[in-house]
Write a protein that holds these residues in place. Sequence first.
Motif, mmCIF file in Angstrom:
data_model
loop_
_atom_site.group_PDB
_atom_site.id
_atom_site.type_symbol
_atom_site.label_atom_id
_atom_site.label_comp_id
_atom_site.label_asym_id
_atom_site.label_seq_id
_atom_site.Cartn_x
_atom_site.Cartn_y
_atom_site.Cartn_z
ATOM 1 N N GLU A 1 -58.111 6.429 16.591
ATOM 2 C CA GLU A 1 -59.438 6.594 17.170
ATOM 3 C C GLU A 1 -60.448 5.941 16.240
ATOM 4 N N LYS B 1 -59.822 7.325 12.616
ATOM 5 C CA LYS B 1 -58.908 8.461 12.494
ATOM 6 C C LYS B 1 -57.534 8.035 12.972
ATOM 7 N N LYS C 1 -60.069 4.015 3.988
ATOM 8 C CA LYS C 1 -60.925 4.132 5.176
ATOM 9 C C LYS C 1 -62.250 3.383 4.999
ATOM 10 N N THR D 1 -65.640 5.907 11.318
ATOM 11 C CA THR D 1 -65.181 6.870 12.316
ATOM 12 C C THR D 1 -63.672 6.795 12.524
ATOM 13 N N ASP E 1 -53.753 9.607 14.074
ATOM 14 C CA ASP E 1 -52.940 10.773 14.408
ATOM 15 C C ASP E 1 -51.490 10.422 14.087
#
Length: 99
Positions: free
Chosen positions: A65, A13, A46, A11, A15
Motif C-alpha cells: 500500500e 506499507k 522507507k 505512506t 503486508d
Amino acid sequence: MDQVYLKNVSTLKLDAGKCTGCGMCVTVCPHAVFEIKDKKARILDKDKCMECGACKRNCAFKAIEVSSGVGCANAVITGFLRGTEPTCDCGSDKGGCCS
C-alpha cells in the motif's frame, strides 16, 4: 544516486502475510527500497520511497500500500522541479504531516 526524502512521512506499507516473494517490487522500485529475504519482500529503507506507486501497481498479491503522488515526498519533488519551496498543503494547522 542514493535519494532519501523527508523522514517518517512515506505512506508505504508492506503486508508480509500477502507477499509471495515474487520480487516484482524489487524489480520496479527506482530507489531500491525493497529486498527479498527468506522468500519475502522486506522494506530496507522507507525514507528512500518517493511514493511513485510502481510497487503497488505491479504487486499482483496486493501486499503493498502506498498513496502515490501525495504527501511530502511529492512536495519536495514538485518544489525541486518548479524551483520553489516544497509545499504539500498539509501543515500542522490542518492536522497534516508537516510542521
